[in-house]
Write a protein that holds these residues in place. Structure first.
Motif, PDB file in Angstrom:
ATOM      1  N   MET A 130      -0.439   3.407  12.635  1.00  0.00           N
ATOM      2  CA  MET A 130      -1.454   3.315  13.690  1.00  0.00           C
ATOM      3  C   MET A 130      -2.123   1.942  13.682  1.00  0.00           C
ATOM      4  SD  MET A 130      -3.339   7.006  13.950  1.00  0.00           S
ATOM      5  CE  MET A 130      -3.356   7.500  12.249  1.00  0.00           C
ATOM      6  N   ILE A 131      -2.358   1.417  12.489  1.00  0.00           N
ATOM      7  CA  ILE A 131      -3.007   0.110  12.380  1.00  0.00           C
ATOM      8  C   ILE A 131      -2.053  -1.012  12.778  1.00  0.00           C
ATOM      9  CG2 ILE A 131      -3.975  -1.565  10.740  1.00  0.00           C
ATOM     10  CD1 ILE A 131      -5.024   0.885   9.142  1.00  0.00           C
ATOM     11  N   GLY A 132      -0.813  -0.939  12.308  1.00  0.00           N
ATOM     12  CA  GLY A 132       0.085  -2.074  12.456  1.00  0.00           C
ATOM     13  C   GLY A 132       1.110  -2.015  13.557  1.00  0.00           C
ATOM     14  N   ALA A 133       1.089  -0.986  14.365  1.00  0.00           N
ATOM     15  CA  ALA A 133       2.104  -0.858  15.412  1.00  0.00           C
ATOM     16  C   ALA A 133       2.139  -2.070  16.332  1.00  0.00           C
ATOM     17  CB  ALA A 133       1.873   0.419  16.216  1.00  0.00           C
ATOM     18  N   LYS A 134       0.991  -2.576  16.703  1.00  0.00           N
ATOM     19  CA  LYS A 134       0.946  -3.715  17.628  1.00  0.00           C
ATOM     20  C   LYS A 134       1.028  -5.058  16.909  1.00  0.00           C
ATOM     21  CE  LYS A 134      -1.310  -1.351  21.356  1.00  0.00           C
ATOM     22  NZ  LYS A 134      -2.305  -1.374  22.399  1.00  0.00           N
ATOM     23  N   ILE A 135       0.855  -5.042  15.578  1.00  0.00           N
ATOM     24  CA  ILE A 135       0.929  -6.293  14.817  1.00  0.00           C
ATOM     25  C   ILE A 135       2.375  -6.636  14.491  1.00  0.00           C
ATOM     26  CG2 ILE A 135       0.266  -7.462  12.674  1.00  0.00           C
ATOM     27  CD1 ILE A 135      -2.243  -5.646  12.651  1.00  0.00           C
ATOM     28  N   SER A 136       3.089  -5.675  13.904  1.00  0.00           N
ATOM     29  CA  SER A 136       4.451  -5.965  13.456  1.00  0.00           C
ATOM     30  C   SER A 136       5.462  -4.881  13.807  1.00  0.00           C
ATOM     31  CB  SER A 136       4.458  -6.151  11.945  1.00  0.00           C
ATOM     32  OG  SER A 136       4.247  -4.908  11.295  1.00  0.00           O
ATOM     33  N   GLY A 137       5.010  -3.790  14.354  1.00  0.00           N
ATOM     34  CA  GLY A 137       5.900  -2.651  14.575  1.00  0.00           C
ATOM     35  C   GLY A 137       5.898  -1.699  13.405  1.00  0.00           C
ATOM     36  N   CYS A 138       5.348  -2.147  12.288  1.00  0.00           N
ATOM     37  CA  CYS A 138       5.164  -1.340  11.072  1.00  0.00           C
ATOM     38  C   CYS A 138       6.465  -0.705  10.601  1.00  0.00           C
ATOM     39  CB  CYS A 138       4.093  -0.282  11.297  1.00  0.00           C
ATOM     40  SG  CYS A 138       3.580   0.518   9.770  1.00  0.00           S
ATOM     41  N   SER A 139       7.471  -1.515  10.338  1.00  0.00           N
ATOM     42  CA  SER A 139       8.716  -0.939   9.839  1.00  0.00           C
ATOM     43  C   SER A 139       8.603  -0.543   8.370  1.00  0.00           C
ATOM     44  CB  SER A 139       9.888  -1.893  10.068  1.00  0.00           C
ATOM     45  OG  SER A 139       9.662  -3.134   9.469  1.00  0.00           O
TER      46      SER A 139
ATOM     47  N   ILE B 109       0.838  -1.210   0.000  1.00  0.00           N
ATOM     48  CA  ILE B 109       0.000   0.000   0.000  1.00  0.00           C
ATOM     49  C   ILE B 109       0.867   1.252   0.000  1.00  0.00           C
ATOM     50  CG2 ILE B 109      -1.635   1.353   1.389  1.00  0.00           C
ATOM     51  CD1 ILE B 109      -2.782  -1.392   2.343  1.00  0.00           C
ATOM     52  N   PHE B 110       1.879   1.279   0.839  1.00  0.00           N
ATOM     53  CA  PHE B 110       2.729   2.465   0.961  1.00  0.00           C
ATOM     54  C   PHE B 110       3.465   2.764  -0.346  1.00  0.00           C
ATOM     55  CE2 PHE B 110       6.741   4.452   2.703  1.00  0.00           C
ATOM     56  CZ  PHE B 110       6.161   5.691   2.955  1.00  0.00           C
TER      57      PHE B 110
ATOM     58  N   PHE C   9       1.559  14.767   1.023  1.00  0.00           N
ATOM     59  CA  PHE C   9       0.531  14.644   2.061  1.00  0.00           C
ATOM     60  C   PHE C   9      -0.070  13.245   2.054  1.00  0.00           C
ATOM     61  CE2 PHE C   9      -3.867  14.826   3.540  1.00  0.00           C
ATOM     62  CZ  PHE C   9      -3.653  15.288   4.836  1.00  0.00           C
ATOM     63  N   ALA C  10      -0.373  12.727   0.871  1.00  0.00           N
ATOM     64  CA  ALA C  10      -0.947  11.381   0.762  1.00  0.00           C
ATOM     65  C   ALA C  10       0.040  10.334   1.265  1.00  0.00           C
ATOM     66  CB  ALA C  10      -1.340  11.087  -0.684  1.00  0.00           C
ATOM     67  N   ILE C  11       1.309  10.522   0.942  1.00  0.00           N
ATOM     68  CA  ILE C  11       2.338   9.572   1.378  1.00  0.00           C
ATOM     69  C   ILE C  11       2.459   9.583   2.903  1.00  0.00           C
ATOM     70  CG2 ILE C  11       4.810   9.067   1.317  1.00  0.00           C
ATOM     71  CD1 ILE C  11       4.748  10.225  -1.596  1.00  0.00           C
ATOM     72  N   GLY C  12       2.548  10.766   3.487  1.00  0.00           N
ATOM     73  CA  GLY C  12       2.655  10.879   4.940  1.00  0.00           C
ATOM     74  C   GLY C  12       1.426  10.359   5.658  1.00  0.00           C
ATOM     75  N   ALA C  13       0.248  10.684   5.126  1.00  0.00           N
ATOM     76  CA  ALA C  13      -0.995  10.221   5.746  1.00  0.00           C
ATOM     77  C   ALA C  13      -1.107   8.702   5.673  1.00  0.00           C
ATOM     78  CB  ALA C  13      -2.197  10.877   5.070  1.00  0.00           C
ATOM     79  N   THR C  14      -0.688   8.137   4.547  1.00  0.00           N
ATOM     80  CA  THR C  14      -0.729   6.684   4.396  1.00  0.00           C
ATOM     81  C   THR C  14       0.200   6.008   5.393  1.00  0.00           C
ATOM     82  OG1 THR C  14      -1.253   6.890   2.048  1.00  0.00           O
ATOM     83  CG2 THR C  14      -0.365   4.779   2.777  1.00  0.00           C
ATOM     84  N   LEU C  15       1.417   6.520   5.510  1.00  0.00           N
ATOM     85  CA  LEU C  15       2.364   5.928   6.460  1.00  0.00           C
ATOM     86  C   LEU C  15       1.865   6.055   7.895  1.00  0.00           C
ATOM     87  CD1 LEU C  15       5.025   4.491   6.896  1.00  0.00           C
ATOM     88  CD2 LEU C  15       6.139   6.715   6.982  1.00  0.00           C
ATOM     89  N   ALA C  16       1.309   7.209   8.229  1.00  0.00           N
ATOM     90  CA  ALA C  16       0.785   7.402   9.582  1.00  0.00           C
ATOM     91  C   ALA C  16      -0.358   6.424   9.865  1.00  0.00           C
ATOM     92  CB  ALA C  16       0.305   8.837   9.759  1.00  0.00           C
ATOM     93  N   LEU C  17      -1.261   6.273   8.915  1.00  0.00           N
ATOM     94  CA  LEU C  17      -2.394   5.359   9.087  1.00  0.00           C
ATOM     95  C   LEU C  17      -1.913   3.915   9.213  1.00  0.00           C
ATOM     96  CD1 LEU C  17      -5.469   5.027   9.186  1.00  0.00           C
ATOM     97  CD2 LEU C  17      -5.420   4.811   6.698  1.00  0.00           C
TER      98      LEU C  17
END
Length: 91
Positions: free
Chosen positions: A36-45, A13-14, A25-33
């Motif tokens: 937020m979704i994946g921080a607890k799943i994988s750490g979202c590296s 997606i990124f 803006f779209a790139i930053g918003a996508t990464l932020a989203l």
């Protein structure tokens, strides 16, 4: 396994948003989203360099590094191919 799947999908997606929009803006918003979704799943590296940084800082076990990087590279390559395919049919 769940973490690797998330890394694949998040990187796909990124990278797709980066290629398709080029809008900071779209790139930053996508990464932020995604984070937020994946921080607890994988750490979202979502980036092999970040994965290596997590390894060197001791926040990621060595046995997870290659699957993470593999999932991230596969996600990025899939995003490129998806963009080519959709661009071909969207003209």
């Amino acid at each position: 396994m769940r973490a690797y799947i998330f890394e694949f999908i998040a990187t796909l997606i990124f990278v797709y948003v980066i290629i398709a929009t080029g809008n900071c803006f779209a790139i930053g918003a996508t990464l932020a989203l995604l984070c937020m979704i994946g921080a607890k799943i994988s750490g979202c590296s979502v980036n092999p360099a970040v994965t290596l940084a997590l390894l060197t800082s001791g926040k990621l076990a060595a046995n997870h590094v290659l699957p993470y990087i593999g999932a991230e590279i596969a996600g990025a390559l899939t995003a490129v191919q998806l963009h080519k395919l959709l661009k071909k049919y969207h003209k």
